[in-house]
Motif scaffolding. Structure first.
Motif, short mmCIF file in Angstrom:
data_model
loop_
_atom_site.label_atom_id
_atom_site.label_comp_id
_atom_site.label_asym_id
_atom_site.label_seq_id
_atom_site.Cartn_x
_atom_site.Cartn_y
_atom_site.Cartn_z
N GLY A 178 12.59 -5.31 -11.90
CA GLY A 178 11.19 -5.03 -11.67
C GLY A 178 10.98 -4.17 -10.44
N HIS A 179 9.76 -3.69 -10.29
CA HIS A 179 9.39 -2.99 -9.07
C HIS A 179 9.63 -3.95 -7.90
CE1 HIS A 179 6.90 -1.10 -6.00
NE2 HIS A 179 6.83 -0.01 -6.77
N ALA B 70 9.41 -9.35 -5.24
CA ALA B 70 8.98 -10.09 -4.05
C ALA B 70 7.88 -11.10 -4.41
CB ALA B 70 8.49 -9.12 -2.98
N LEU B 71 6.99 -10.70 -5.31
CA LEU B 71 5.89 -11.59 -5.71
C LEU B 71 6.41 -12.81 -6.45
CD1 LEU B 71 2.80 -12.09 -6.00
CD2 LEU B 71 2.94 -10.84 -8.16
N ILE B 72 7.37 -12.61 -7.36
CA ILE B 72 7.94 -13.74 -8.10
C ILE B 72 8.58 -14.73 -7.14
CG2 ILE B 72 9.69 -14.42 -9.78
CD1 ILE B 72 9.20 -11.71 -11.18
N GLU B 73 9.33 -14.23 -6.18
CA GLU B 73 9.98 -15.12 -5.23
C GLU B 73 8.95 -15.84 -4.36
OE1 GLU B 73 12.86 -12.62 -3.26
OE2 GLU B 73 14.33 -12.97 -4.86
N LEU C 207 6.04 -3.82 -13.69
CA LEU C 207 4.84 -4.35 -13.07
C LEU C 207 4.32 -5.59 -13.80
CD1 LEU C 207 2.86 -1.04 -12.29
CD2 LEU C 207 4.53 -2.26 -10.87
N ASP C 208 5.10 -6.10 -14.73
CA ASP C 208 4.72 -7.29 -15.51
C ASP C 208 5.86 -8.29 -15.48
OD1 ASP C 208 2.19 -6.31 -17.34
OD2 ASP C 208 3.63 -4.70 -17.03
N ALA C 209 5.53 -9.58 -15.47
CA ALA C 209 6.56 -10.62 -15.52
C ALA C 209 6.05 -11.81 -16.32
CB ALA C 209 6.95 -11.06 -14.11
N ASP C 210 6.94 -12.38 -17.12
CA ASP C 210 6.63 -13.59 -17.88
C ASP C 210 7.20 -14.80 -17.15
OD1 ASP C 210 5.35 -12.18 -19.87
OD2 ASP C 210 7.10 -12.11 -21.21
N ALA D 57 17.89 -10.15 2.49
CA ALA D 57 16.81 -10.46 1.55
C ALA D 57 16.88 -9.62 0.30
CB ALA D 57 15.46 -10.28 2.25
N ALA D 58 17.14 -8.32 0.44
CA ALA D 58 17.11 -7.45 -0.73
C ALA D 58 18.21 -7.79 -1.72
CB ALA D 58 17.24 -5.98 -0.31
#
Length: 286
Positions: A13-14, A19-22, A60-63, A264-265
């Motif tokens: 993902g982007h 980062a948002l998922i984590e 830009l999408d995640a399930d 982190a990356a």
């Protein structure tokens, strides 16, 4: 978090999405959710999938599964074979009350709370359950959008990111909670019998290779994806690459089990490649 169906290789993902998922995984755990089971994000080079996803094409999408992560880590075989929980009765399109918990509501509220999240797609029955039960602040419900499918998982979408001039922003969600007439439509026969109404919205818009914009064609024509040596890490890059090489036979997402020794990356679902995919994305209407 654990990545499900790793053999599909759709955990890319982007960087903003990874980062948002984590972040959601950490915040949701603080809310009482034991951990995220992550489904499709995107393929390494984006583009259409064999299963016909019209979205999930540029990361830009995640399930996120609506099944909580088990107490003990799943084996690779279990991540390939474990079934997600069907939360909705397929005949009534209503949530199975025996399965729904306040933790599900808190998870969706937390995901909707992030400003970068534009909308969250759920089964209409899940939207109705939220409309019927959420009290107090209901402003976040406007981001929860009913759509076909999404009865095992929810679909989290972020907006166009900086440096992607070809990305076309989706229309903003209405300002209300979305619990009125538009939701009631989903509990008529019309949405579920589209063949009898040619003007009804389609549940799936298929994207083929021939439909791709020229920017996507350039990505697909590029050389193979970057090797570990071509990946940019934060912190001690040499140590990170050496550590990653030592795990070269393992799926990329398992690198995070050694997060204490990696920057982190490197603890993302997969190392972030230097290549970017700033292309328009087809977006379903909701």
């Amino acid at each position: 978090w654990e990545v499900m169906r790793p053999s599909r290789n759709r955990r890319w993902g982007h960087p903003a999405m990874i980062a948002l998922i984590e972040k959601l995984a950490r915040d949701a755990q603080a809310d009482g959710w034991p951990g995220l089971l992550v489904g499709d994000v995107s393929q390494p080079r984006g583009g259409p999938m064999t299963t016909g996803h019209a979205s999930h094409q540029i990361g830009l999408d995640a399930d996120i599964w609506l099944t909580p992560m088990p107490r003990r880590p799943l084996t690779m075989a279990q991540r390939e074979s474990m079934s997600a929980t069907l939360m909705v009765d397929e005949k009534t399109h209503l949530v199975k009350d025996a399965l729904w918990t306040p933790s599900h509501t808190r998870l969706l509220k937390r995901a909707a709370s992030y400003p970068e999240v534009e909308r969250i797609l759920v089964n209409p029955g899940i939207k109705k359950k939220l409309c019927d039960t959420v009290t107090g602040d209901r402003s976040w419900l406007r981001k929860i959008r009913p759509f076909w499918g999404h009865d095992y998982h929810f679909h989290m979408r972020i907006g166009c990111q900086a440096g992607s001039p070809g990305c076309k922003a989706q229309e903003a969600t209405p300002a209300d909670d979305g619990c009125g007439k538009p939701l009631a439509w989903w509990f008529t026969e019309e949405p579920w019998r589209p063949n009898k109404n040619p003007d009804a919205p389609k549940a799936r818009d298929l994207m083929t290779m021939a439909n791709l914009p020229k920017e996507c064609q350039a990505v697909l024509a590029a050389p193979d994806a970057p090797s570990l040596e071509a990946v940019t890490y934060q912190g001690d890059g040499a140590a990170a690459v050496a550590a990653a090489k030592s795990k070269a036979t393992e799926p990329a997402e398992t690198i995070s089990s050694d997060a204490a020794t990696l920057p982190a990356a490197a603890s993302s679902f997969a190392p972030t490649p230097k290549i970017g995919i700033p292309v328009p994305r087809p977006r379903p209407g909701n």
